[in-house]
Design an enzyme around this catalytic site. Sequence first.
Site, PDB file in Angstrom:
ATOM      1  N   GLY A   1       0.775  -1.238   0.000  1.00 36.09           N
ATOM      2  CA  GLY A   1       0.000   0.000   0.000  1.00 36.09           C
ATOM      3  C   GLY A   1       0.806   1.288   0.000  1.00 36.09           C
ATOM      4  O   GLY A   1       0.410   2.284  -0.601  1.00 36.09           O
TER       5      GLY A   1
ATOM      6  N   ASP B   1      -0.001   3.370   4.126  1.00 34.46           N
ATOM      7  CA  ASP B   1      -0.912   4.153   3.293  1.00 34.46           C
ATOM      8  C   ASP B   1      -2.058   4.725   4.103  1.00 34.46           C
ATOM      9  O   ASP B   1      -2.425   5.885   3.951  1.00 34.46           O
ATOM     10  CB  ASP B   1      -1.426   3.294   2.112  1.00 34.46           C
TER      11      ASP B   1
ATOM     12  N   ASP C   1      -6.740   2.514   9.474  1.00 28.86           N
ATOM     13  CA  ASP C   1      -8.175   2.220   9.477  1.00 28.86           C
ATOM     14  C   ASP C   1      -8.544   1.592  10.817  1.00 28.86           C
ATOM     15  O   ASP C   1      -8.793   2.303  11.790  1.00 28.86           O
ATOM     16  CB  ASP C   1      -8.497   1.320   8.267  1.00 28.86           C
TER      17      ASP C   1
ATOM     18  N   LYS D   1      -8.486   7.373   8.750  1.00 32.72           N
ATOM     19  CA  LYS D   1      -9.956   7.413   8.780  1.00 32.72           C
ATOM     20  C   LYS D   1     -10.419   7.863  10.155  1.00 32.72           C
ATOM     21  O   LYS D   1      -9.930   7.360  11.170  1.00 32.72           O
ATOM     22  CB  LYS D   1     -10.535   6.025   8.481  1.00 32.72           C
TER      23      LYS D   1
ATOM     24  N   PHE E   1     -14.398   3.503   1.981  1.00 37.39           N
ATOM     25  CA  PHE E   1     -13.331   2.748   1.325  1.00 37.39           C
ATOM     26  C   PHE E   1     -12.794   3.526   0.134  1.00 37.39           C
ATOM     27  O   PHE E   1     -13.533   3.900  -0.763  1.00 37.39           O
ATOM     28  CB  PHE E   1     -13.852   1.377   0.880  1.00 37.39           C
ATOM     29  N   VAL E   2     -11.474   3.760   0.147  1.00 38.72           N
ATOM     30  CA  VAL E   2     -10.860   4.574  -0.914  1.00 38.72           C
ATOM     31  C   VAL E   2      -9.818   3.756  -1.679  1.00 38.72           C
ATOM     32  O   VAL E   2      -9.273   2.781  -1.160  1.00 38.72           O
ATOM     33  CB  VAL E   2     -10.198   5.841  -0.313  1.00 38.72           C
TER      34      VAL E   2
ATOM     35  N   ASP F   1      -5.555  -0.282  -2.845  1.00 38.75           N
ATOM     36  CA  ASP F   1      -6.220  -1.172  -3.799  1.00 38.75           C
ATOM     37  C   ASP F   1      -7.601  -1.587  -3.341  1.00 38.75           C
ATOM     38  O   ASP F   1      -7.944  -1.501  -2.164  1.00 38.75           O
ATOM     39  CB  ASP F   1      -5.392  -2.460  -3.974  1.00 38.75           C
TER      40      ASP F   1
ATOM     41  N   ARG G   1      -4.146   0.520  -7.665  1.00 38.96           N
ATOM     42  CA  ARG G   1      -2.981   1.077  -6.949  1.00 38.96           C
ATOM     43  C   ARG G   1      -2.285   2.152  -7.772  1.00 38.96           C
ATOM     44  O   ARG G   1      -1.681   3.070  -7.226  1.00 38.96           O
ATOM     45  CB  ARG G   1      -1.965  -0.028  -6.640  1.00 38.96           C
TER      46      ARG G   1
HETATM   47  P1  IMP Z   1      -5.935  -1.414   9.308  1.00 34.03           P
HETATM   48  O1  IMP Z   1      -5.121  -2.603   9.717  1.00 34.03           O
HETATM   49  O2  IMP Z   1      -7.430  -1.720   9.330  1.00 34.03           O
HETATM   50  O3  IMP Z   1      -5.611  -0.134  10.043  1.00 34.03           O
HETATM   51  O4  IMP Z   1      -5.698  -1.148   7.779  1.00 34.03           O
HETATM   52  C1  IMP Z   1      -4.480  -1.066   7.242  1.00 34.03           C
HETATM   53  C2  IMP Z   1      -4.447  -1.660   5.864  1.00 34.03           C
HETATM   54  O5  IMP Z   1      -5.730  -2.020   5.328  1.00 34.03           O
HETATM   55  C3  IMP Z   1      -3.934  -0.601   4.943  1.00 34.03           C
HETATM   56  O6  IMP Z   1      -2.525  -0.661   4.879  1.00 34.03           O
HETATM   57  C4  IMP Z   1      -4.606  -0.924   3.642  1.00 34.03           C
HETATM   58  O7  IMP Z   1      -3.823  -1.841   2.916  1.00 34.03           O
HETATM   59  C5  IMP Z   1      -5.912  -1.579   4.019  1.00 34.03           C
HETATM   60  N1  IMP Z   1      -7.035  -0.590   3.975  1.00 34.03           N
HETATM   61  C6  IMP Z   1      -7.695  -0.055   5.010  1.00 34.03           C
HETATM   62  N2  IMP Z   1      -8.631   0.817   4.595  1.00 34.03           N
HETATM   63  C7  IMP Z   1      -8.570   0.827   3.246  1.00 34.03           C
HETATM   64  C8  IMP Z   1      -9.277   1.563   2.218  1.00 34.03           C
HETATM   65  O8  IMP Z   1     -10.173   2.392   2.453  1.00 34.03           O
HETATM   66  N3  IMP Z   1      -8.898   1.296   0.947  1.00 34.03           N
HETATM   67  C9  IMP Z   1      -7.916   0.409   0.612  1.00 34.03           C
HETATM   68  N4  IMP Z   1      -7.218  -0.279   1.541  1.00 34.03           N
HETATM   69  C10 IMP Z   1      -7.541  -0.073   2.849  1.00 34.03           C
HETATM   70 MG    MG Z   2      -5.304  -3.818   0.360  1.00 37.10          MG
END
Ligand code: IMP
Ligand code: MG
Length: 176
Positions: free
Chosen positions: A43, A99, A102, A131, A152-153, A159, A165
């Site tokens: 990412g 990236d 979340d 987020k 979701f972006v 991706d 990407r």
């Molecule tokens: P987390 O572990 O939920 O904080 O998310 C981290 C990973 O989830 C990021 O490095 C992204 O690869 C993926 N991710 C989370 N939200 C999004 C989104 O809105 N779009 C695309 N990938 C996301």
């Molecule tokens: Mg991903």
Amino acid sequence: MHSDLDRILLREDEIASRLDTLAAKITADYEGKDLTVLAILNGSLIFMADLLRRIPLPLQIDCLRVRSYYDKMESSGQVDFDRAALPNLRDRHLLLLDDILDSGHTLAAIVEAVRHDVRPLSVKSCVLLRKIKTRARPIEADYVGFDIGDEFVVGYGLDYQERYRNLPVIGVLRQP
Ligand code: IMP
Ligand code: MG
């Protein structure tokens, strides 16, 4: 690819100008320190390339391939990476790049592993997007490019099922 977007959230010029500011702050904070930047792939690939070329410090770059499992655009909480692939950080400061922040599962798992296994002098994190939401793991990023809503972006490294990407902008996907 552009036609799959419902709307553009961040244009190329907006991203570039925010990276100028972020890079200036990181440069000032790490001046005179031994810094290793660890980019979380895939990412942060494009973010890493654009940000680090704006930081004129003698830093070292390493990458960690991480898979976070998403069901229906929500984190499953499972995060996989090879702990043996973490770089040697003895006497170095570490800045993690991702990236997007979340649920927090990804960053929390890496920070825990790094603190336990390789013990750098300090650990900070930098995310392009954050987020605004209640996170499953209570973790905050030290440097943030943009705060966005809980949607979701894709694009600029992010991706959906490994697509988008290479979009130069960040946008929200049109609902199928
Ligand atoms: P987390 O572990 O939920 O904080 O998310 C981290 C990973 O989830 C990021 O490095 C992204 O690869 C993926 N991710 C989370 N939200 C999004 C989104 O809105 N779009 C695309 N990938 C996301
Ligand atoms: Mg991903």
